[in-house]
Enzyme design. Structure first.
Site, PDB file in Angstrom:
ATOM      1  N   GLU A  47      -1.614  -9.256   3.522  1.00  0.00           N
ATOM      2  CA  GLU A  47      -1.053  -9.654   4.809  1.00  0.00           C
ATOM      3  C   GLU A  47      -2.066  -9.614   5.950  1.00  0.00           C
ATOM      4  O   GLU A  47      -1.813 -10.155   7.028  1.00  0.00           O
ATOM      5  CB  GLU A  47       0.132  -8.734   5.151  1.00  0.00           C
ATOM      6  N   CYS A  54       0.833  -1.195   0.000  1.00  0.00           N
ATOM      7  CA  CYS A  54       0.000   0.000   0.000  1.00  0.00           C
ATOM      8  C   CYS A  54       0.876   1.255   0.000  1.00  0.00           C
ATOM      9  O   CYS A  54       1.524   1.543  -0.993  1.00  0.00           O
ATOM     10  CB  CYS A  54      -0.987  -0.039   1.163  1.00  0.00           C
ATOM     11  N   HIS A  97      -3.701  -5.198   0.065  1.00  0.00           N
ATOM     12  CA  HIS A  97      -3.260  -5.885   1.282  1.00  0.00           C
ATOM     13  C   HIS A  97      -3.540  -7.373   1.178  1.00  0.00           C
ATOM     14  O   HIS A  97      -4.686  -7.789   1.031  1.00  0.00           O
ATOM     15  CB  HIS A  97      -3.994  -5.321   2.499  1.00  0.00           C
TER      16      HIS A  97
END
Length: 233
Positions: free
Chosen positions: A177, A90, A175
């Site tokens: 993660e 990001c 994202h």
């Protein structure tokens, strides 16, 4: 022990599912929090084999308001020049793009919530290949593809969702993660942004997290293992 350092901009945007992968590979994992002292020197004194630059709500070019970003950009440039592994997520991807001289600017609309990405031909042959389920989007800025970078993924709102520079640098606008168990912290921390985004709601993100996060957590670990095999070779 091999060091992996993550630059963290807000407490709840952490390594998530990536942390366990790094630990299982025998790496010592630590964080350097932005805005607390000299960022670059705090990272470099640890001589990390891997640098992960995490997300956050500031803009990559907001250097007047947030001077630590100048240090962060300089640190990333130095690592890129030496082909030392760096993964940006990001804001981290935007900082890598900016460090390479690419333009970073507001997207035509904010992307907040769960949705797919479309892999390019190169992306389908990369460690991203398994990320076919929805991922979490949470950004308002985008960037041009840096010169010499390989385009890996896109969405209708943001053409450049992922890119690679050689084997050792990877930027992900989205994202992968995030842990489903952590989403409440995101909903609290980004409450104002959610309230300002048309068609986005706490209830909707929470429901989609329940639907998609478990599958993403498994696939994100596989992705990271594959990328680390290449980046750390």
């Amino acid at each position: 022990m091999t060091e992996a350092v993550a630059i963290r901009h807000v407490a709840f945007e952490d390594l998530g599912s990536f942390a366990q992968v790094l630990l299982e590979r025998g790496m010592n994992v630590s964080y350097v929090d932005a805005g607390k002292g000299r960022l670059r020197s705090r990272v470099e004194r640890r001589s990390p084999r891997l640098l992960v630059v995490l997300g956050g709500p500031v803009g990559a070019l907001d250097t007047d308001a947030y001077p630590f970003l100048e240090e962060e950009l300089a640190l990333i440039r130095a690592r890129l020049s030496r082909a030392e592994p760096v993964l940006g997520i990001c804001l981290g991807a935007q900082l890598i793009a900016a460090a390479l001289g690419a333009k970073v600017y507001p997207a035509e609309a904010k992307e907040i919530g769960w949705g797919p990405v479309e892999l390019s031909e190169e992306g389908a042959g990369s460690p991203l290949a398994g990320l076919t389920s929805p991922v979490l989007h949470w950004h308002g800025d985008t960037f041009d593809l840096p010169t010499g970078a390989t385009h890996l993924a896109s969405t209708p709102v943001c053409t450049n969702q992922a890119f690679a520079v050689g084997r050792t640098a990877l930027g992900l606008q989205f994202h992968v993660e995030v842990l489903g168990s952590a989403i409440e912290s995101w909903l609290i921390g980004h409450a104002h942004e959610i309230g300002q985004a048309p068609g986005v709601s706490v209830e909707g993100i929470r429901a989609d997290t329940h639907r998609y996060a478990g599958q993403l957590e498994s696939r994100s670990r596989t992705f990271l293992d594959r990328w680390l095999d290449e980046a750390l070779a």
